[in-house]
Design a protein around this motif. Structure first.
Motif, PDB file in Angstrom:
ATOM      1  N   ARG A  52       1.187  -1.800 -10.366  1.00 53.98           N
ATOM      2  CA  ARG A  52       0.639  -2.353  -9.504  1.00 53.98           C
ATOM      3  C   ARG A  52      -0.979  -3.475 -10.731  1.00 53.98           C
ATOM      4  N   GLN A 117       3.188   1.720  -0.461  1.00 53.88           N
ATOM      5  CA  GLN A 117       1.836   0.887   0.649  1.00 53.88           C
ATOM      6  C   GLN A 117       2.350   1.372   1.420  1.00 53.88           C
ATOM      7  N   ARG A 120       2.086   5.233   1.690  1.00 55.30           N
ATOM      8  CA  ARG A 120       0.948   5.328   2.166  1.00 55.30           C
ATOM      9  C   ARG A 120      -0.743   4.829   3.441  1.00 55.30           C
ATOM     10  N   THR A 121       0.006   3.689   3.662  1.00 56.10           N
ATOM     11  CA  THR A 121      -1.201   3.534   4.801  1.00 56.10           C
ATOM     12  C   THR A 121      -0.659   3.787   5.723  1.00 56.10           C
TER      13      THR A 121
END
Length: 158
Positions: A52, A117, A120-121
């Protein structure tokens, strides 16, 4: 209007302890869910943090990454080696100083991080839909405060 800094020490201590226990627990639960569903070997949390950082600061050095991530340079160097071997990170030598390597994510790293991501979202969104309006409002207010708290704890904030 009372200032929140006037809170008694025991109340502040209880809040500090609750945050120190709750936030890692939330992260571990989320990571377990993501790990169960991801289609490729999921990088470790440290590897994800490094990827990241490199995506936000393409061309950064190991030293810059170590400073930003509050890690030792030798630990970041080991992560760079792991990610390079996995085809997720590239080291490019500095043309002016061959001792310095600049870090760049590979297209594969970008895809895999996007997968992580997305999962996770999705998990957080589903869980947030189960909360009451009051809980959602409290979390919305807390995000800014938690961001500020993190800045106060991070040594670079000094």
């Amino acid at each position: 209007m009372p200032d929140s800094r006037d809170a008694s020490a025991p109340d502040t201590d209880r809040l500090a302890l609750a945050l120190a226990e709750c936030l890692p627990e939330l992260n571990r639960a989320l990571e377990r869910r993501v790990t169960q569903e991801i289609r490729h070997p999921k990088p470790s949390e440290a590897q994800i943090a490094l990827l990241r950082f490199v995506m936000r600061h393409e061309g950064a050095t190991v030293r810059e990454a170590a400073d930003a991530l509050l890690m030792r340079p030798n630990n970041v160097s080991a992560l760079v080696s792991q990610l390079t071997n996995a085809g997720l990170l590239e080291r490019r030598r500095d043309p002016a100083d061959k001792r310095i390597a600049h870090l760049h994510p590979t297209p594969r790293a970008r895809r895999q991080l996007a997968d992580v991501q997305r999962l996770r979202t999705a998990h957080l969104t589903r869980a947030l839909h189960l909360l009451t309006d009051g809980e959602m409002d409290a979390l919305g207010s807390a995000v800014g405060a938690l961001t500020s708290l993190a800045r106060h704890i991070h040594p670079a904030a000094d």
